[in-house]
Design a protein around this motif. Structure first.
Motif, PDB file in Angstrom:
ATOM      1  N   PRO A  86       0.815  -1.218   0.000  1.00 16.06           N
ATOM      2  CA  PRO A  86       0.000   0.000   0.000  1.00 16.06           C
ATOM      3  C   PRO A  86       0.849   1.269   0.000  1.00 16.06           C
ATOM      4  O   PRO A  86       1.807   1.386   0.751  1.00 16.06           O
ATOM      5  N   VAL A  87       0.468   2.202  -0.893  1.00 19.69           N
ATOM      6  CA  VAL A  87       1.179   3.467  -1.018  1.00 19.69           C
ATOM      7  C   VAL A  87       0.270   4.456  -1.742  1.00 19.69           C
ATOM      8  O   VAL A  87      -0.600   4.072  -2.510  1.00 19.69           O
ATOM      9  N   GLY A  88       0.450   5.719  -1.470  1.00 20.53           N
ATOM     10  CA  GLY A  88      -0.245   6.753  -2.229  1.00 20.53           C
ATOM     11  C   GLY A  88      -1.582   7.165  -1.656  1.00 20.53           C
ATOM     12  O   GLY A  88      -1.936   6.829  -0.533  1.00 20.53           O
ATOM     13  N   ARG A  89      -2.313   7.906  -2.470  1.00 18.45           N
ATOM     14  CA  ARG A  89      -3.610   8.460  -2.086  1.00 18.45           C
ATOM     15  C   ARG A  89      -4.744   7.582  -2.597  1.00 18.45           C
ATOM     16  O   ARG A  89      -4.537   6.694  -3.405  1.00 18.45           O
ATOM     17  N   THR A  90      -5.968   7.892  -2.151  1.00 22.44           N
ATOM     18  CA  THR A  90      -7.145   7.091  -2.463  1.00 22.44           C
ATOM     19  C   THR A  90      -8.054   7.811  -3.458  1.00 22.44           C
ATOM     20  O   THR A  90      -8.328   8.992  -3.292  1.00 22.44           O
ATOM     21  N   SER A  91      -8.550   7.074  -4.441  1.00 25.20           N
ATOM     22  CA  SER A  91      -9.471   7.633  -5.434  1.00 25.20           C
ATOM     23  C   SER A  91     -10.652   6.682  -5.643  1.00 25.20           C
ATOM     24  O   SER A  91     -10.817   6.112  -6.720  1.00 25.20           O
ATOM     25  N   LEU A  92     -11.471   6.535  -4.630  1.00 27.30           N
ATOM     26  CA  LEU A  92     -12.566   5.572  -4.665  1.00 27.30           C
ATOM     27  C   LEU A  92     -13.580   5.826  -5.780  1.00 27.30           C
ATOM     28  O   LEU A  92     -13.880   4.916  -6.556  1.00 27.30           O
ATOM     29  N   PRO A  93     -14.157   7.028  -5.918  1.00 30.21           N
ATOM     30  CA  PRO A  93     -15.110   7.228  -7.024  1.00 30.21           C
ATOM     31  C   PRO A  93     -14.500   6.960  -8.411  1.00 30.21           C
ATOM     32  O   PRO A  93     -15.168   6.416  -9.286  1.00 30.21           O
ATOM     33  N   ASP A  94     -13.233   7.309  -8.585  1.00 36.36           N
ATOM     34  CA  ASP A  94     -12.583   7.026  -9.864  1.00 36.36           C
ATOM     35  C   ASP A  94     -12.484   5.523 -10.106  1.00 36.36           C
ATOM     36  O   ASP A  94     -12.659   5.046 -11.234  1.00 36.36           O
ATOM     37  N   ALA A  95     -12.212   4.751  -9.054  1.00 31.66           N
ATOM     38  CA  ALA A  95     -12.135   3.296  -9.183  1.00 31.66           C
ATOM     39  C   ALA A  95     -13.493   2.718  -9.568  1.00 31.66           C
ATOM     40  O   ALA A  95     -13.577   1.799 -10.393  1.00 31.66           O
ATOM     41  N   ILE A  96     -14.557   3.249  -8.994  1.00 33.07           N
ATOM     42  CA  ILE A  96     -15.904   2.780  -9.344  1.00 33.07           C
ATOM     43  C   ILE A  96     -16.176   3.059 -10.821  1.00 33.07           C
ATOM     44  O   ILE A  96     -16.718   2.207 -11.536  1.00 33.07           O
ATOM     45  N   GLN A  97     -15.765   4.231 -11.294  1.00 31.28           N
ATOM     46  CA  GLN A  97     -15.954   4.573 -12.708  1.00 31.28           C
ATOM     47  C   GLN A  97     -15.205   3.593 -13.610  1.00 31.28           C
ATOM     48  O   GLN A  97     -15.746   3.131 -14.616  1.00 31.28           O
ATOM     49  N   VAL A  98     -13.962   3.257 -13.255  1.00 26.08           N
ATOM     50  CA  VAL A  98     -13.188   2.279 -14.035  1.00 26.08           C
ATOM     51  C   VAL A  98     -13.898   0.927 -14.013  1.00 26.08           C
ATOM     52  O   VAL A  98     -14.023   0.259 -15.048  1.00 26.08           O
ATOM     53  N   GLY A  99     -14.387   0.528 -12.850  1.00 26.51           N
ATOM     54  CA  GLY A  99     -15.103  -0.741 -12.736  1.00 26.51           C
ATOM     55  C   GLY A  99     -16.369  -0.775 -13.573  1.00 26.51           C
ATOM     56  O   GLY A  99     -16.662  -1.778 -14.233  1.00 26.51           O
ATOM     57  N   LEU A 100     -17.121   0.313 -13.571  1.00 23.44           N
ATOM     58  CA  LEU A 100     -18.348   0.375 -14.379  1.00 23.44           C
ATOM     59  C   LEU A 100     -18.049   0.262 -15.876  1.00 23.44           C
ATOM     60  O   LEU A 100     -18.813  -0.365 -16.617  1.00 23.44           O
ATOM     61  N   LYS A 101     -16.948   0.840 -16.308  1.00 21.59           N
ATOM     62  CA  LYS A 101     -16.578   0.727 -17.729  1.00 21.59           C
ATOM     63  C   LYS A 101     -16.224  -0.716 -18.078  1.00 21.59           C
ATOM     64  O   LYS A 101     -16.633  -1.228 -19.108  1.00 21.59           O
ATOM     65  N   HIS A 102     -15.445  -1.367 -17.218  1.00 18.24           N
ATOM     66  CA  HIS A 102     -14.982  -2.715 -17.539  1.00 18.24           C
ATOM     67  C   HIS A 102     -16.085  -3.761 -17.401  1.00 18.24           C
ATOM     68  O   HIS A 102     -16.098  -4.734 -18.155  1.00 18.24           O
ATOM     69  N   VAL A 103     -16.997  -3.574 -16.470  1.00 14.35           N
ATOM     70  CA  VAL A 103     -18.043  -4.585 -16.250  1.00 14.35           C
ATOM     71  C   VAL A 103     -18.967  -4.698 -17.474  1.00 14.35           C
ATOM     72  O   VAL A 103     -19.652  -5.709 -17.640  1.00 14.35           O
ATOM     73  N   LYS A 104     -18.943  -3.721 -18.356  1.00 16.87           N
ATOM     74  CA  LYS A 104     -19.736  -3.792 -19.582  1.00 16.87           C
ATOM     75  C   LYS A 104     -19.270  -4.938 -20.483  1.00 16.87           C
ATOM     76  O   LYS A 104     -20.002  -5.381 -21.361  1.00 16.87           O
ATOM     77  N   LYS A 105     -18.050  -5.437 -20.274  1.00 15.23           N
ATOM     78  CA  LYS A 105     -17.501  -6.533 -21.071  1.00 15.23           C
ATOM     79  C   LYS A 105     -17.820  -7.901 -20.464  1.00 15.23           C
ATOM     80  O   LYS A 105     -17.289  -8.919 -20.904  1.00 15.23           O
ATOM     81  N   ALA A 106     -18.682  -7.928 -19.478  1.00 17.88           N
ATOM     82  CA  ALA A 106     -18.998  -9.161 -18.748  1.00 17.88           C
ATOM     83  C   ALA A 106     -19.677 -10.205 -19.630  1.00 17.88           C
ATOM     84  O   ALA A 106     -20.450  -9.866 -20.527  1.00 17.88           O
ATOM     85  N   ARG A 107     -19.402 -11.472 -19.342  1.00 14.91           N
ATOM     86  CA  ARG A 107     -20.065 -12.582 -20.041  1.00 14.91           C
ATOM     87  C   ARG A 107     -21.443 -12.861 -19.460  1.00 14.91           C
ATOM     88  O   ARG A 107     -22.333 -13.310 -20.163  1.00 14.91           O
TER      89      ARG A 107
END
Length: 168
Positions: A86-107
């Protein structure tokens, strides 16, 4: 009021995005976070698929990033988490946005995002309101596993606000 005529417990496969907080605020919580992930994977269906988004910002232009795309191998994701420093700062809403983009590729048609974090956001570009809107437009369930310090009152303002952000 309606009577339930038929009820079935369905264990259909899921497509699950795991959003893992690997920021500096998680330093003392990594063992507990890894245990939570291991326990979560024990409940998984053999046909489930997973992806991993890690969020820790070291440089100004860093973003939450997809570190493992969809895979049926939960062990690969657990190994990555177990080796994370663990290192650095936290960007939780940005992580959710990345997750929402990738989950569109779900089977699978059933999709979920699971957050493992203390919720102490301190470096996001996206706001809670933007994320809430994006979630409402998606067909994704969002869950959070909060990993908190026992001495939360002595923590930074971001960490004290973490439980409320995860609840929201």
């Amino acid at each position: 009021e309606q009577k339930i005529a038929y009820f079935i417990k369905d264990d259909a496969p899921l497509s699950i995005g795991l959003l893992f907080d690997s920021s500096g605020s998680m330093r003392s919580k990594m063992d507990k976070a890894a245990e939570a992930v291991a326990a979560f994977f024990k409940t998984a269906n053999a046909e489930d698929e997973f992806f991993l988004v890690e969020f820790n910002l070291v440089e100004f232009n860093d973003r939450a990033k997809l570190t493992i795309p969809f895979t049926p191998d939960s062990g690969e994701i657990y190994s990555r988490i177990a080796q994370t420093k663990p290192v650095g700062r936290t960007s939780l809403p940005d992580a959710i946005q990345v997750g929402l983009k990738h989950v569109k590729k779900a089977r699978h048609s059933r999709k979920a995002i699971v957050i493992i974090s203390d919720g102490g956001d301190n470096w996001s570009w996206h706001t809670s309101r933007q994320i809430r809107s994006a979630l409402l437009e998606s067909d994704v369930q969002l869950y959070a596993m909060g990993i908190f310090d026992p001495e939360l009152s002595r923590s930074s303002t971001e960490n004290r606000n973490g439980p409320a952000l995860l609840d929201e």
